[in-house]
Design a protein around this motif. Sequence first.
Motif, short mmCIF file in Angstrom:
data_model
loop_
_atom_site.label_atom_id
_atom_site.label_comp_id
_atom_site.label_asym_id
_atom_site.label_seq_id
_atom_site.Cartn_x
_atom_site.Cartn_y
_atom_site.Cartn_z
N MET A 96 0.85 -1.20 0.00
CA MET A 96 0.00 0.00 0.00
C MET A 96 0.87 1.24 0.00
O MET A 96 1.89 1.29 0.69
N LYS A 135 -2.07 0.76 -4.70
CA LYS A 135 -1.54 -0.48 -4.12
C LYS A 135 -0.79 -1.25 -5.19
O LYS A 135 -1.24 -1.31 -6.34
N PHE A 183 -10.09 -0.30 1.66
CA PHE A 183 -9.11 -0.57 2.72
C PHE A 183 -9.61 0.02 4.03
O PHE A 183 -10.37 0.99 4.06
N TYR A 215 -6.23 -4.65 3.54
CA TYR A 215 -5.83 -4.00 2.29
C TYR A 215 -6.22 -4.86 1.09
O TYR A 215 -5.53 -5.83 0.76
#
Length: 341
Positions: free
Chosen positions: A50, A140, A214, A225
Amino acid sequence: MAAPKVAVVGAGVIGLSTALCITETCPSCSVTVLSDQFSPNTTSDVAAGMLIPHTYPGTPIHVQKQWFKETFTFLFAISNSPEASEAGIHLVSGWQVFKNTPKEELPFWSDVVLGFRPMSEAELQKFPEHRFGQTFTTLKCDCPPYLLWLEKRLKAAGVQMHTRKVADLWDLHSEYNVVVNCAGIGAHQLVGDEKLFPVRGQVLKVHAPWVKNFIRDGDGLTYIYPGIHRVTLGGTREKGSWSLSPDPGTTKDIFDRCCSLEPALRGARDIEVKVGLRPSRRCVRLQREVLSRGGVKFPVVHNYGHGAGGFSVQRGTAKEAARLVGECIATLPGSSSRAKL
Ligand SMILES: Cc1cc2nc3c(=O)[nH]c(=O)nc-3n(C[C@H](O)[C@H](O)[C@H](O)COP(=O)(O)OP(=O)(O)OC[C@H]3O[C@@H](n4cnc5c(N)ncnc54)[C@H](O)[C@@H]3O)c2cc1C
Ligand SMILES: *[C@@H]1O[C@H](CO)[C@@H](O)[C@H](O)[C@H]1NC(C)=O
């Protein structure tokens, strides 16, 4: 002088990003990646990937912000290209929640991510135990896909990749002109850096494609995530632990903590447990050093110690490392400053 030969030690996100930046800033360089492990066997493969910075207490905030900004800009462009799915890069929106309003209501990176704002009362209803929250959209990197995509780009740029454990950087001096140390936690042994320590992290990668946002507990260790295929559930932060074996008690604890933040996760299937050692340090070691033995000099560029935030600053630190490689090349005997800086 022939093409300068550069060795990059390490094939995690930092080594691969650094090698890529070197091919861009020094097209005449011959670049080789040497590593004892490649994807899917690196710490970077364990990470959620992330883009939420971690703060390095020993580095000025404006520098960290610049690293993050360069990384965000680079990956945002990939997320908007046809390469996005193969590279495993995607935008994801969600919430960071707190029991009480944090001291710093605006983190330094709030204007780099997209749409950062405090959560509304209506949004906070999803989190009955939390009284404050922030919502934003960030990027991400899914691993292994992202690392494999970097490897593919490197091969296309003519970079060689070899499996090799380096015991001493000096061992490379007769084969290469410059070496870049991106060994992550391996640098503890490789260069004897006592300031570098592991912070063990255990995560679960689960099948729960209905979880799209998330969630991060701003006060604690818990996070959810979602990636393209799997959701990463975390986590732990165990300073000084070198153990790579998953702990079953911790697995259950992480799962329970995540389910209390997001009850929909109770139906998650196909739980895979992973452990990684964050290469932690007060600051990233990003500097030149000249090794010297018996009158022979061998320039080294260090780029390790990214701790809990390597994905978030990968491109910024890789660009700086590539700039330092250019400086090393300019000082090589017989060099006419051939590196294009
Ligand atoms: C559970 C967990 C979750 C995380 N989540 C995130 C996140 O969401 N966002 C984020 O930004 N960061 C996250 N991180 C942090 C991130 O994973 C690291 O900062 C990053 O992976 C460090 O990359 P690296 O390339 O330096 O290290 P590594 O990925 O460990 O790569 C080091 C490489 O060097 C090689 N090597 C080491 N020693 C030698 C040697 N002597 N000879 C040859 N090769 C050697 C290794 O084989 C490996 O290829 C997380 C970390 C963990 C553990
Ligand atoms: C990763 O590790 C496994 C188990 O040791 C090994 O079989 C595999 O070849 C490794 N993969 C790579 C790409 O090195």
